[in-house]
Design a protein around this motif. Structure first.
Motif, PDB file in Angstrom:
ATOM      1  N   VAL A   1       5.183  15.142 -14.306  1.00  0.00           N
ATOM      2  CA  VAL A   1       6.197  15.244 -15.423  1.00  0.00           C
ATOM      3  C   VAL A   1       6.717  16.534 -15.674  1.00  0.00           C
ATOM      4  CG1 VAL A   1       6.894  14.663 -17.848  1.00  0.00           C
ATOM      5  CG2 VAL A   1       5.254  13.053 -16.566  1.00  0.00           C
TER       6      VAL A   1
ATOM      7  N   GLN B   1       7.356  19.031 -13.589  1.00  0.00           N
ATOM      8  CA  GLN B   1       8.221  19.307 -12.395  1.00  0.00           C
ATOM      9  C   GLN B   1       9.435  18.548 -12.371  1.00  0.00           C
ATOM     10  OE1 GLN B   1       6.676  22.122 -11.322  1.00  0.00           O
ATOM     11  NE2 GLN B   1       8.421  21.742  -9.608  1.00  0.00           N
ATOM     12  N   ILE B   2       9.203  17.263 -13.065  1.00  0.00           N
ATOM     13  CA  ILE B   2      10.477  16.250 -13.295  1.00  0.00           C
ATOM     14  C   ILE B   2      11.452  16.912 -14.108  1.00  0.00           C
ATOM     15  CG2 ILE B   2      11.372  14.162 -14.042  1.00  0.00           C
ATOM     16  CD1 ILE B   2       9.062  12.719 -12.795  1.00  0.00           C
TER      17      ILE B   2
ATOM     18  N   ARG C   1      13.107  19.923 -12.494  1.00  0.00           N
ATOM     19  CA  ARG C   1      14.380  19.522 -11.490  1.00  0.00           C
ATOM     20  C   ARG C   1      15.160  18.502 -11.854  1.00  0.00           C
ATOM     21  NH1 ARG C   1      13.550  23.628  -9.379  1.00  0.00           N
ATOM     22  NH2 ARG C   1      11.348  24.031  -9.035  1.00  0.00           N
ATOM     23  N   HIS C   2      15.056  17.747 -12.607  1.00  0.00           N
ATOM     24  CA  HIS C   2      15.959  16.793 -13.151  1.00  0.00           C
ATOM     25  C   HIS C   2      16.617  17.284 -14.407  1.00  0.00           C
ATOM     26  CE1 HIS C   2      15.175  13.415 -10.213  1.00  0.00           C
ATOM     27  NE2 HIS C   2      13.980  13.902 -10.262  1.00  0.00           N
TER      28      HIS C   2
ATOM     29  N   PRO D   1      13.231   8.191 -18.369  1.00  0.00           N
ATOM     30  CA  PRO D   1      13.167   7.467 -17.084  1.00  0.00           C
ATOM     31  C   PRO D   1      14.630   6.861 -16.838  1.00  0.00           C
ATOM     32  CG  PRO D   1      11.680   6.457 -18.917  1.00  0.00           C
ATOM     33  CD  PRO D   1      12.279   7.787 -19.202  1.00  0.00           C
ATOM     34  N   ASP D   2      15.461   6.362 -17.961  1.00  0.00           N
ATOM     35  CA  ASP D   2      16.689   5.710 -17.812  1.00  0.00           C
ATOM     36  C   ASP D   2      17.792   6.757 -17.120  1.00  0.00           C
ATOM     37  OD1 ASP D   2      15.629   3.979 -19.301  1.00  0.00           O
ATOM     38  OD2 ASP D   2      16.572   4.243 -20.981  1.00  0.00           O
TER      39      ASP D   2
ATOM     40  N   LEU E   1      16.820   8.792 -14.667  1.00  0.00           N
ATOM     41  CA  LEU E   1      16.489   9.246 -13.257  1.00  0.00           C
ATOM     42  C   LEU E   1      17.137   8.007 -12.258  1.00  0.00           C
ATOM     43  CD1 LEU E   1      12.687   9.989 -13.899  1.00  0.00           C
ATOM     44  CD2 LEU E   1      14.575  11.614 -13.517  1.00  0.00           C
ATOM     45  N   THR E   2      18.320   8.295 -11.713  1.00  0.00           N
ATOM     46  CA  THR E   2      18.714   7.371 -10.862  1.00  0.00           C
ATOM     47  C   THR E   2      18.981   7.610  -9.400  1.00  0.00           C
ATOM     48  OG1 THR E   2      20.795   8.383 -11.352  1.00  0.00           O
ATOM     49  CG2 THR E   2      20.218   6.714 -12.819  1.00  0.00           C
ATOM     50  N   GLU E   3      18.150   8.620  -8.852  1.00  0.00           N
ATOM     51  CA  GLU E   3      18.406   8.882  -7.515  1.00  0.00           C
ATOM     52  C   GLU E   3      17.647   7.890  -6.315  1.00  0.00           C
ATOM     53  OE1 GLU E   3      17.447  12.827  -6.334  1.00  0.00           O
ATOM     54  OE2 GLU E   3      18.833  13.692  -7.780  1.00  0.00           O
ATOM     55  N   LEU E   4      16.578   7.334  -7.013  1.00  0.00           N
ATOM     56  CA  LEU E   4      15.914   6.302  -6.144  1.00  0.00           C
ATOM     57  C   LEU E   4      16.228   4.981  -6.425  1.00  0.00           C
ATOM     58  CD1 LEU E   4      12.406   8.173  -5.893  1.00  0.00           C
ATOM     59  CD2 LEU E   4      14.250   7.893  -4.083  1.00  0.00           C
ATOM     60  N   ARG E   5      16.949   4.253  -5.866  1.00  0.00           N
ATOM     61  CA  ARG E   5      17.167   2.769  -5.940  1.00  0.00           C
ATOM     62  C   ARG E   5      17.662   2.106  -4.981  1.00  0.00           C
ATOM     63  NH1 ARG E   5      22.037   3.542 -10.445  1.00  0.00           N
ATOM     64  NH2 ARG E   5      23.504   4.100  -8.959  1.00  0.00           N
ATOM     65  N   GLY E   6      17.804   0.840  -5.008  1.00  0.00           N
ATOM     66  CA  GLY E   6      18.438   0.120  -3.957  1.00  0.00           C
ATOM     67  C   GLY E   6      17.783  -0.225  -2.617  1.00  0.00           C
TER      68      GLY E   6
ATOM     69  N   VAL F   1       8.911  14.354  -6.812  1.00  0.00           N
ATOM     70  CA  VAL F   1       8.224  14.420  -7.948  1.00  0.00           C
ATOM     71  C   VAL F   1       8.430  13.038  -8.785  1.00  0.00           C
ATOM     72  CG1 VAL F   1       7.623  16.882  -8.477  1.00  0.00           C
ATOM     73  CG2 VAL F   1       9.756  15.699  -9.157  1.00  0.00           C
TER      74      VAL F   1
ATOM     75  N   ARG G   1      13.046   4.845   4.041  1.00  0.00           N
ATOM     76  CA  ARG G   1      12.949   3.511   3.067  1.00  0.00           C
ATOM     77  C   ARG G   1      13.085   2.309   3.949  1.00  0.00           C
ATOM     78  NH1 ARG G   1      14.120   4.650  -2.453  1.00  0.00           N
ATOM     79  NH2 ARG G   1      14.578   2.426  -3.011  1.00  0.00           N
TER      80      ARG G   1
ATOM     81  N   TYR H   1      25.060   1.179  -5.075  1.00  0.00           N
ATOM     82  CA  TYR H   1      23.696   0.684  -5.394  1.00  0.00           C
ATOM     83  C   TYR H   1      22.881   0.994  -4.407  1.00  0.00           C
ATOM     84  CZ  TYR H   1      20.326  -0.549  -8.912  1.00  0.00           C
ATOM     85  OH  TYR H   1      19.170  -0.495  -9.504  1.00  0.00           O
ATOM     86  N   GLU H   2      22.477   2.306  -3.812  1.00  0.00           N
ATOM     87  CA  GLU H   2      21.646   2.416  -2.724  1.00  0.00           C
ATOM     88  C   GLU H   2      21.178   3.781  -2.876  1.00  0.00           C
ATOM     89  OE1 GLU H   2      23.462   1.256   0.965  1.00  0.00           O
ATOM     90  OE2 GLU H   2      25.239   2.788   0.535  1.00  0.00           O
ATOM     91  N   THR H   3      20.062   4.040  -2.035  1.00  0.00           N
ATOM     92  CA  THR H   3      19.492   5.555  -1.619  1.00  0.00           C
ATOM     93  C   THR H   3      20.025   5.815  -0.474  1.00  0.00           C
ATOM     94  OG1 THR H   3      17.913   5.073  -2.956  1.00  0.00           O
ATOM     95  CG2 THR H   3      17.557   6.919  -1.532  1.00  0.00           C
TER      96      THR H   3
ATOM     97  N   ARG I   1      18.415  -6.109  -4.654  1.00  0.00           N
ATOM     98  CA  ARG I   1      18.228  -4.630  -4.583  1.00  0.00           C
ATOM     99  C   ARG I   1      18.432  -3.935  -5.952  1.00  0.00           C
ATOM    100  NH1 ARG I   1      22.389  -2.585  -0.023  1.00  0.00           N
ATOM    101  NH2 ARG I   1      21.029  -0.872  -0.345  1.00  0.00           N
TER     102      ARG I   1
ATOM    103  N   GLN J   1      14.865  -2.969  -7.408  1.00  0.00           N
ATOM    104  CA  GLN J   1      14.309  -1.653  -6.910  1.00  0.00           C
ATOM    105  C   GLN J   1      15.052  -0.525  -7.630  1.00  0.00           C
ATOM    106  OE1 GLN J   1      12.342  -1.762  -4.045  1.00  0.00           O
ATOM    107  NE2 GLN J   1      11.510   0.205  -5.089  1.00  0.00           N
ATOM    108  N   SER J   2      14.897  -0.490  -8.994  1.00  0.00           N
ATOM    109  CA  SER J   2      15.780   0.240  -9.845  1.00  0.00           C
ATOM    110  C   SER J   2      15.178   1.842  -9.992  1.00  0.00           C
ATOM    111  CB  SER J   2      15.721  -0.359 -11.196  1.00  0.00           C
ATOM    112  OG  SER J   2      14.540  -0.078 -11.782  1.00  0.00           O
TER     113      SER J   2
ATOM    114  N   HIS K   1      12.898   2.691 -11.932  1.00  0.00           N
ATOM    115  CA  HIS K   1      12.732   2.856 -13.247  1.00  0.00           C
ATOM    116  C   HIS K   1      11.169   2.500 -13.507  1.00  0.00           C
ATOM    117  CE1 HIS K   1      12.547   2.691 -17.642  1.00  0.00           C
ATOM    118  NE2 HIS K   1      13.858   2.978 -17.731  1.00  0.00           N
TER     119      HIS K   1
END
Lengths: 115, 586
Positions: free
Chosen positions: A95, A97-98, A101-102, A107-108, A110-115, B163, B310, B451-453, B554, B557-558, B560
Motif C-alpha cells: 500500500v 508503494q501504491i 507510485r499512484h 481503490p476507485d 486505480l484504473t490502470e488494470l482492467r478489461g 504493486v 494478460r 476499457y482495456e489494458t 470485460r 475485470q475492473s 477494483h
C-alpha cells in the motif's frame, strides 16, 4: 450460551468482508482483512473451550487433576497470528508503494488494470 | 526413505535463509548458482522419492506418531500425485531461475541473494503444499506460497501497475486462506483431528453430513478455488500475471494455479468422499458447473486481450476450467486426463511466457497491436511461440494433446465440445499474436476501445533493452516445449501417470491410458480450428473482435479490489447452493 462465540466469529468474518468490499481506502482494506482473520481466532478458541477448564500448563498441575482447554487450537491460533502478521506487513508495504507510485490509496482511482 | 519427505520443503527454505543472510556479501553469480543447485537437488530428491513411492510414503514429522489412535503430530504424504507435483514445481522453478540467469535486473542493489531466495521460498511453499497430509499444514503452506507469490509479483516495487496487481492478489488470496482456516476450525471441532485421512474417517463415523460439513466444505473449497482461479474467484489472476516478472509468471501460471486444482482433488478424495462427506453427485455438479463457466469466461476474455501476458493469463483460466471439469466427473480416467493435461500445460504455458518475456525485454512492450510486425527478426522466438500456441490447442503428440484426449473421453458427450472449443479459442488467440507480431500479417490494427489494458510502455526486466537475446532465454522455452512433447510421446508414460494416480489411496484400479484415434482426431480438429480462428482474425479483424456482448464480461475485470472480494463471496454462496441438495435430500 455455547452458540454465542460461534455467532460472534461469523459476525466478525462478515463485517470484515463487508468492509473489504466497500472500502474507499487501501489501508482500511488491509485492516478489514485483519478483522476477517481475527474471526478465526475467536472460532478456534471457542472450539477448544471446555466448561471449567483451565490453561494446559502442567507446571503447577497434576495431569488428570482438572479438565483442560484444548492446547492444539491454541497452537493453531498462534501460528495463525504469525501468518497474519506476515501478510499484513507485506500488504501494508505494498500500500505504501501504491501511495508513492499512484499518489492515492483510494481503490476507485486505480484504473490502470482492467478489461 | 520416507524420513526424507520433509526435506522437500525444508531444503529450499534453508537455502533461502542462507541466501538472505549472506546475500549482501555474495557476488551475483554465486548466489544464483547456489539457488539453482539447491533447487535442482530438491528436484532430484523429489524424483528419487517419486520412483520409490509405491506403496505411498507417510511420515510423521519429528516422530510424533499417533498414540492410541489419536494424533497431534504433522503428517506428510509422498504418493504419486503429491511427489509428481513436487517434481513439476522443482523443474519449473529451475527453469525460471535459469531463464532469469544474470539478465534479470534486481531492484535491491547490492543484495544479490534476495530474488533467488524468494524463488527458493516459493518452491518450498509449493512443495510443502503438495506433500501436506495435514489440513492445517496445508493452510500454512498455502499461505507461505501465497505470501512469497505476492512479494514476487510486486517485486519491481517502482512500477505502479506491479504493486497494484500484487495488492489485489494478496487481499483476495489471503481472504480465501482465512475462509479455509475457518473451515479447518469447523472440521477440527467435529472430529478432533487435523490429518486429512483421519478427518475423513471422523466425518464418516459421525454419520450423515449436516450444515457444519457443508459449511466446512464450502469454506475450504473457496480457498482452493481462489488459488485455482475458478470463475468467479478468478479476477485476481489476470491482474497479477500481467504485472509479475516473467520468470514468476512461468511459475504462477505453470504450477501454482494448478496446485489449487490438485488441492481440490486431494481434499475431496481424502476428507469429503466418504458417506459422512459431500455426496459425489453434488461435487460433480459443483465442479463441472464451475469448470464449464471458467473455461467459457477464460476463453472469451483470452480472445479479447491485446496485452500478451494478460492473454496468456486468461488462457490459464480457461485451461483450469477444463482441469476442474475433468476432475469433477470423478472417474479414474478424468483424474488421469487432468494429471497429464496439467503436466503438458505447465511446459507449454511456461514456454509461452518465456517467449513473451523476450519481447518485453527487447521492445519494452507486450502489446499485440504496438508490436505489429516488429518481431520479424526474432525468428527462433517466433517459431517457439507458434509451436507453443499449437500445443495449447492439444496438437498431437504434445502432452497437452494426450491430456485433453483422455479428459475428453472421461467427460464424454457435450463437454467434449467445450474442451475442443476452449482449447481452440485460447490457442487461436496465441496464434493470432504470433502471426501479427512475428510475421507482421494483416493490416496494422487501429487503436482499441477505452476499457482495456494495453501492454505498451512496460519497463523491460533486464537492465536496458536487449540487443541480442541471451542463450539461456531461448534455451529455457525450447527445453520446456520439449518436455511438454515428451509427456505425449514417451512410450508408457501416460500409463505410469495413471498407475501413480490410482496408487494414491483412492482405491481405484489403474486404467490403461494411451492415444486413441478419436483423441488424435479431436486434437487435430482443435488445432485446425485454432489456425482458422487466427487466420480469420488476421485477415478480417472486424469479424471477430469485440462484439458488444463481451463488454459486460470485460467490465467485471475492473481492477477494483472491493469488486473482487464481492465476487468471491458470490462464488462461495453459489458453491454452497450447488452442494446443498445432497446434504438436504440424500
Amino acid at each position: 450460551m455455547h452458540v454465542f462465540p460461534y455467532l460472534v466469529a461469523v459476525w466478525i468474518f462478515l463485517t470484515g468482508c463487508y468492509g473489504l468490499a466497500t472500502s474507499r481506502n487501501l489501508i482500511h482494506a488491509v485492516g478489514c482483512l485483519a478483522v476477517v482473520q481475527s474471526s478465526t481466532y475467536v472460532l478456534l478458541l471457542a472450539v477448544g473451550y471446555r466448561d471449567g477448564g483451565t490453561a494446559p500448563v502442567f507446571s503447577d498441575l497434576k495431569p488428570g487433576a482438572r479438565p483442560l482447554v484444548d492446547p492444539v487450537v491454541q497452537a493453531l491460533a498462534l501460528t495463525d497470528v504469525v501468518v497474519g502478521a506476515t501478510v499484513t506487513a507485506l500488504l501494508l508495504a505494498l500500500v505504501l508503494q501504491i501511495a508513492k507510485r499512484h499518489g492515492t490509496v483510494d481503490p476507485d482511482e486505480l484504473t490502470e488494470l482492467r478489461g | 526413505m520416507h524420513h526424507l519427505l520433509p526435506l522437500l520443503a525444508a531444503g529450499p527454505l534453508l537455502g533461502a535463509t542462507l541466501l538472505v543472510a549472506a546475500g549482501r556479501r555474495l557476488p551475483r553469480v554465486v548466489a544464483e548458482s547456489f539457488a539453482c543447485a539447491v533447487c535442482a537437488a530438491t528436484g532430484v530428491l523429489a524424483l528419487v522419492l517419486l520412483l520409490n513411492s509405491s506403496p505411498p510414503l507417510t511420515e510423521w514429522v519429528g516422530g510424533w506418531r499417533p498414540v492410541h489412535g489419536e494424533s497431534v503430530g504433522i503428517v506428510v504424504i509422498g504418493d504419486g500425485p503429491s511427489l509428481g507435483m513436487a517434481v513439476l514445481v522443482s523443474l519449473l522453478t529451475l527453469a525460471a531461475l535459469v531463464y532469469s540467469w544474470h539478465y534479470f535486473e534486481e531492484p535491491p542493489r547490492g543484495h544479490a541473494g534476495s530474488y533467488p531466495a524468494l524463488m527458493l521460498a516459493f518452491q518450498a511453499g509449493m512443495c510443502g503444499f503438495a506433500i501436506a497430509g495435514d489440513l492445517f499444514n496445508m493452510f500454512v503452506f498455502f499461505e507461505l506460497m501465497s505470501v512469497v507469490a505476492y512479494a514476487l509479483t510486486g517485486f519491481r516495487i517502482d512500477e505502479a501497475k506491479a504493486v497494484q496487481g500484487a495488492l489485489t492478489f494478496g487481499v483476495v488470496n489471503s481472504l480465501g486462506a482465512y475462509a479455509m482456516l475457518t473451515g479447518i476450525g469447523l472440521l477440527y471441532a467435529r472430529t478432533g483431528e487435523l490429518a486429512m485421512s483421519r478427518i475423513g474417517r471422523g466425518l464418516d463415523a459421525y454419520g450423515r453430513p449436516d450444515a457444519l460439513v457443508l459449511a466446512a466444505f464450502v469454506l475450504v473449497l473457496t480457498a482452493l478455488l481462489v488459488k485455482a482461479a475458478a470463475v468467479p474467484f478468478h479476477l485476481w489472476l489476470p491482474d497479477a500475471h500481467a504485472v509479475a516478472p516473467t520468470p514468476v509468471c512461468m511459475l504462477l501460471s505453470g504450477v501454482m494455479v494448478e496446485l489449487g486444482a490438485y488441492g481440490v482433488w486431494r481434499v475431496y478424495g481424502t476428507i469429503f468422499a466418504g458417506p459422512g462427506g459431500i455426496p459425489a453427485a453434488d461435487l460433480e455438479r459443483a465442479l463441472v458447473a464451475l469448470g464449464v463457466l471458467t473455461a467459457v469466461v477464460g476463453a472469451v476474455m483470452c480472445w479479447h486481450q491485446r496485452h500478451i501476458k494478460r492473454l496468456l493469463a486468461n488462457s490459464t483460466i480457461a485451461h483450469t476450467g477444463l482441469f476442474l471439469a475433468a476432475l469433477g466427473v470423478l472417474t479414474p480416467e478424468g483424474d488421469d486426463g487432468a494429471a497429464l493435461y496439467i503436466l503438458g500445460h505447465a511446459g507449454v504455458k511456461a514456454a509461452l511466457f518465456a517467449c513473451t518475456g523476450i519481447l518485453l525485454d527487447r521492445y519494452g512492450n507486450v502489446d499485440e497491436r504496438a508490436l505489429h510486425g516488429r518481431g520479424r527478426d526474432l525468428r527462433t522466438v517466433g517459431v517457439l511461440f507458434a509451436i507453443g500456441g499449437l500445443a495449447l490447442a492439444g496438437l498431437p503428440p504434445f502432452g497437452t494433446g494426450i491430456g485433453k484426449a483422455v479428459s475428453e473421453e472421461a467427460v464424454g458427450g457435450p463437454l467434449t465440445v467445450l474442451f475442443v472449443l476452449a482449447s481452440a479459442v485460447t490457442s487461436g488467440a496465441v496464434l493470432r499474436v504470433a502471426a501479427r507480431v512475428f510475421l507482421g500479417l494483416g493490416a496494422p490494427p487501429p487503436k482499441g476501445a477505452a476499457y482495456e489494458t494495453t501492454g505498451a510502455d512496460e519497463e523491460p526486466e533486464t537492465s536496458g533493452r536487449l540487443d541480442r537475446i541471451p542463450g539461456t532465454m531461448i534455451f529455457v522455452p525450447a527445453v520446456l516445449l520439449a518436455g511438454a512433447l515428451a509427456v505425449g510421446v514417451a512410450p508408457g508414460f501416460p500409463t505410469v501417470v495413471s498407475r501413480a494416480v490410482a496408487a494414491a489411496g483412492t482405491g481405484r484400479t489403474p486404467v490403461d491410458v494411451h492415444w486413441t484415434s478419436t483423441g488424435v482426431l479431436l486434437g487435430c480438429l482443435s488445432s485446425l480450428l485454432a489456425v482458422g480462428l487466427a487466420a480469420v482474425a488476421v485477415v478480417r479483424p472486424g469479424l471477430l473482435t469485440a462484439p458488444s456482448w463481451a463488454l459486460p464480461l470485460r467490465r467485471l475485470q475492473s481492477g477494483h479490489v472491493g469488486d473482487y472480494v464481492a465476487w468471491l463471496l458470490v462464488g462461495a454462496t453459489v458453491l454452497g447452493a450447488l452442494a446443498l441438495p445432497g446434504v438436504l435430500g440424500g
